[in-house]
Write a protein that holds these residues in place. Structure first.
Motif, PDB file in Angstrom:
ATOM      1  N   VAL A  92       0.868  -1.174   0.000  1.00  0.00           N
ATOM      2  CA  VAL A  92       0.000   0.000   0.000  1.00  0.00           C
ATOM      3  C   VAL A  92       0.904   1.223   0.000  1.00  0.00           C
ATOM      4  N   ALA A  93       0.753   2.059  -1.007  1.00  0.00           N
ATOM      5  CA  ALA A  93       1.543   3.288  -1.117  1.00  0.00           C
ATOM      6  C   ALA A  93       0.591   4.467  -1.317  1.00  0.00           C
ATOM      7  N   VAL A  94       1.042   5.655  -0.954  1.00  0.00           N
ATOM      8  CA  VAL A  94       0.192   6.834  -1.075  1.00  0.00           C
ATOM      9  C   VAL A  94       0.935   7.931  -1.832  1.00  0.00           C
ATOM     10  N   SER A  95       0.137   8.781  -2.470  1.00  0.00           N
ATOM     11  CA  SER A  95       0.635  10.005  -3.096  1.00  0.00           C
ATOM     12  C   SER A  95      -0.307  11.102  -2.659  1.00  0.00           C
ATOM     13  N   GLU A  96       0.200  12.059  -1.929  1.00  0.00           N
ATOM     14  CA  GLU A  96      -0.686  13.081  -1.377  1.00  0.00           C
ATOM     15  C   GLU A  96      -0.066  14.470  -1.489  1.00  0.00           C
ATOM     16  N   ASP A  97      -0.935  15.419  -1.728  1.00  0.00           N
ATOM     17  CA  ASP A  97      -0.553  16.816  -1.679  1.00  0.00           C
ATOM     18  C   ASP A  97      -1.729  17.590  -1.082  1.00  0.00           C
ATOM     19  N   ALA A  98      -1.670  18.898  -1.158  1.00  0.00           N
ATOM     20  CA  ALA A  98      -2.696  19.712  -0.504  1.00  0.00           C
ATOM     21  C   ALA A  98      -4.087  19.489  -1.088  1.00  0.00           C
ATOM     22  N   GLU A  99      -4.175  19.070  -2.343  1.00  0.00           N
ATOM     23  CA  GLU A  99      -5.476  18.953  -2.989  1.00  0.00           C
ATOM     24  C   GLU A  99      -5.861  17.527  -3.352  1.00  0.00           C
ATOM     25  N   ASP A 100      -4.923  16.590  -3.247  1.00  0.00           N
ATOM     26  CA  ASP A 100      -5.220  15.259  -3.741  1.00  0.00           C
ATOM     27  C   ASP A 100      -4.560  14.205  -2.863  1.00  0.00           C
ATOM     28  N   TYR A 101      -5.296  13.135  -2.586  1.00  0.00           N
ATOM     29  CA  TYR A 101      -4.766  11.983  -1.851  1.00  0.00           C
ATOM     30  C   TYR A 101      -5.144  10.735  -2.632  1.00  0.00           C
ATOM     31  N   THR A 102      -4.149   9.947  -3.008  1.00  0.00           N
ATOM     32  CA  THR A 102      -4.390   8.720  -3.745  1.00  0.00           C
ATOM     33  C   THR A 102      -3.710   7.571  -3.028  1.00  0.00           C
ATOM     34  N   CYS A 103      -4.460   6.493  -2.830  1.00  0.00           N
ATOM     35  CA  CYS A 103      -3.926   5.290  -2.194  1.00  0.00           C
ATOM     36  C   CYS A 103      -3.812   4.204  -3.260  1.00  0.00           C
ATOM     37  N   TYR A 104      -2.633   3.602  -3.369  1.00  0.00           N
ATOM     38  CA  TYR A 104      -2.360   2.561  -4.363  1.00  0.00           C
ATOM     39  C   TYR A 104      -2.266   1.212  -3.660  1.00  0.00           C
ATOM     40  N   PHE A 105      -3.013   0.266  -4.160  1.00  0.00           N
ATOM     41  CA  PHE A 105      -2.934  -1.109  -3.677  1.00  0.00           C
ATOM     42  C   PHE A 105      -2.263  -1.924  -4.781  1.00  0.00           C
ATOM     43  N   ASP A 106      -1.025  -2.375  -4.520  1.00  0.00           N
ATOM     44  CA  ASP A 106      -0.209  -3.025  -5.543  1.00  0.00           C
ATOM     45  C   ASP A 106       0.080  -4.474  -5.153  1.00  0.00           C
ATOM     46  N   TYR A 107       0.207  -5.307  -6.152  1.00  0.00           N
ATOM     47  CA  TYR A 107       0.312  -6.757  -5.974  1.00  0.00           C
ATOM     48  C   TYR A 107       1.543  -7.248  -6.712  1.00  0.00           C
ATOM     49  N   GLY A 108       2.379  -8.057  -6.038  1.00  0.00           N
ATOM     50  CA  GLY A 108       3.633  -8.437  -6.654  1.00  0.00           C
ATOM     51  C   GLY A 108       3.977  -9.909  -6.534  1.00  0.00           C
ATOM     52  N   THR A 109       4.812 -10.365  -7.453  1.00  0.00           N
ATOM     53  CA  THR A 109       5.440 -11.685  -7.455  1.00  0.00           C
ATOM     54  C   THR A 109       6.913 -11.463  -7.809  1.00  0.00           C
ATOM     55  N   PRO A 110       7.744 -12.507  -7.778  1.00  0.00           N
ATOM     56  CA  PRO A 110       9.138 -12.318  -8.199  1.00  0.00           C
ATOM     57  C   PRO A 110       9.273 -11.807  -9.629  1.00  0.00           C
ATOM     58  N   GLU A 111       8.217 -11.949 -10.426  1.00  0.00           N
ATOM     59  CA  GLU A 111       8.260 -11.497 -11.820  1.00  0.00           C
ATOM     60  C   GLU A 111       7.947 -10.012 -11.973  1.00  0.00           C
ATOM     61  N   GLY A 112       7.344  -9.393 -10.950  1.00  0.00           N
ATOM     62  CA  GLY A 112       7.042  -7.978 -11.064  1.00  0.00           C
ATOM     63  C   GLY A 112       5.844  -7.551 -10.226  1.00  0.00           C
ATOM     64  N   VAL A 113       5.490  -6.268 -10.355  1.00  0.00           N
ATOM     65  CA  VAL A 113       4.407  -5.663  -9.582  1.00  0.00           C
ATOM     66  C   VAL A 113       3.365  -5.095 -10.535  1.00  0.00           C
ATOM     67  N   ARG A 114       2.097  -5.254 -10.180  1.00  0.00           N
ATOM     68  CA  ARG A 114       1.029  -4.612 -10.948  1.00  0.00           C
ATOM     69  C   ARG A 114       0.067  -3.917  -9.990  1.00  0.00           C
ATOM     70  N   GLU A 115      -0.572  -2.894 -10.492  1.00  0.00           N
ATOM     71  CA  GLU A 115      -1.528  -2.129  -9.687  1.00  0.00           C
ATOM     72  C   GLU A 115      -2.857  -2.876  -9.635  1.00  0.00           C
ATOM     73  N   ALA A 116      -3.319  -3.168  -8.421  1.00  0.00           N
ATOM     74  CA  ALA A 116      -4.598  -3.852  -8.238  1.00  0.00           C
ATOM     75  C   ALA A 116      -5.740  -2.863  -8.058  1.00  0.00           C
ATOM     76  N   ASP A 117      -5.440  -1.701  -7.455  1.00  0.00           N
ATOM     77  CA  ASP A 117      -6.487  -0.711  -7.218  1.00  0.00           C
ATOM     78  C   ASP A 117      -5.827   0.622  -6.907  1.00  0.00           C
ATOM     79  N   ARG A 118      -6.574   1.687  -7.178  1.00  0.00           N
ATOM     80  CA  ARG A 118      -6.140   3.026  -6.777  1.00  0.00           C
ATOM     81  C   ARG A 118      -7.381   3.881  -6.574  1.00  0.00           C
ATOM     82  N   ASP A 119      -7.463   4.531  -5.434  1.00  0.00           N
ATOM     83  CA  ASP A 119      -8.582   5.411  -5.135  1.00  0.00           C
ATOM     84  C   ASP A 119      -8.191   6.274  -3.946  1.00  0.00           C
ATOM     85  N   SER A 120      -9.163   6.873  -3.295  1.00  0.00           N
ATOM     86  CA  SER A 120      -8.885   7.759  -2.159  1.00  0.00           C
ATOM     87  C   SER A 120      -9.095   7.069  -0.812  1.00  0.00           C
TER      88      SER A 120
END
Length: 310
Positions: A122-150
């Motif tokens: 779970v990673a976040v990107s936030e500033d004064a006007e926007d907050y986004t939470c990223y739910f990412d899923y990974g294996t030894p082969e790589g990472v993909r985004e499973a969801d992103r919202d507030s």
């Protein structure tokens, strides 16, 4: 100092790690400036500028890496996600470089499966006007985004089959949580299990109270209704893997099924802390010590002594 595996005390003095009583036989060596990134009943991770040591039950695994930053690990410490100047790496017996765009300081949660083949972030990107939470899923082969919202997210479990159990939370002003829902991601899609008021995750099971004040237990396979008209979970419980909760008529211990969910006692528990040891319940309000000897039979608390004389 750390009591590792609940039997022996592990000590780290900044250079060496050793058992108390065996100071002349260090179990970790000196690799220069180092620090303890994690210590628990399952082991210890000690990091230095050239890599890190994973200590489990007296065995040491040395992982060489330039100035590593530990991001997460699994319960057995057989897998560790870490960051170096060259990028993220998943160690699960072998080292797998992982391409991941979020900075380490923006990662809020990380869980790795026991077999070391799956991980969730779970990673976040936030500033004064926007907050986004990223739910990412990974294996030894790589990472993909499973969801992103507030919505904020808290990962509870990731299985050896790659399923992720987590709780998603909506917040109001000042960060107050006003909605929660339990969710399951199976590696392909997200399924909402229930809208919940509150929850506890204990011994590989999710206990939650829904909007109708019913309490359920979910073990990643089955959902079972345990009780009705539940007021809430009792938080002041220390040193226990049990789930205590309250109803209008008293205090209860949640079991693995409806038949094993038990009423304990009807005493006023305001301000008290529960300690569970050897099938006895010990209670303290910081002035007196009480014991419930047979809470399975609904016995009431019995005062043992005043704490000033204990």
């Amino acid at each position: 100092l750390k009591r590792v595996d609940r039997s022996r005390v592990f000590c780290y003095d900044g250079q060496y790690g050793y058992y108390i009583g065996s100071e002349d036989e260090p179990v970790t060596g000196n690799h220069g400036t180092s620090y303890v990134a994690y210590s628990g009943d399952n082991g210890v991770i000690i990091v230095d500028n050239e890599g890190f040591d994973i200590w489990v039950n007296g065995d040491i695994t040395r992982v060489e890496a330039a100035k590593p930053q530990i991001i997460g690990w699994n319960d057995s410490l057989s897998a560790v996600l870490y960051l170096t100047d060259e990028g993220y790496v998943l160690y699960n017996g072998d080292s797998h470089p992982i391409k991941y765009s979020h900075k380490a300081e923006n990662i809020r949660d990380c869980r790795i499966s026991d077999n070391g083949q799956y991980f969730a972030l779970v990673a976040v990107s936030e500033d004064a006007e926007d907050y986004t939470c990223y739910f990412d899923y990974g294996t030894p082969e790589g990472v993909r985004e499973a969801d992103r919202d507030s919505e904020q997210k808290a990962i509870l479990e990731i299985t050896d089959e790659g399923s992720v159990l987590y709780v998603e939370m909506s917040t109001a002003e000042y960060g107050i949580v006003n909605e929660r829902k339990a969710c399951l991601y199976d590696g392909n899609s997200i399924r909402t299990l229930a809208d919940i008021k509150d929850y506890r995750y204990v011994e590989d099971s999710l206990y939650y109270i829904d909007e109708a004040d019913d309490m359920y237990r979910y073990d990643l396979e089955n959902v079972e209704n345990l009780d009705e008209e539940v007021v809430g979970f009792y938080d002041n419980s220390s040193g226990t893997s049990h789930v205590f909760y309250t109803k209008d008529d008293g205090y209860y211990l949640a079991g693995g099924s409806k038949d094993s969910t038990l009423p304990m006692f009807s005493a006023d528990m305001s301000g008290m802390t529960i300690y569970y040891r050897n099938n006895y319940l010990y209670l303290t309000d910081n002035t007196s010590l009480y014991v419930v000897r047979d809470f399975y039979d609904g016995s009431e608390p019995e005062k043992i002594c005043d704490l000033k004389n204990f």
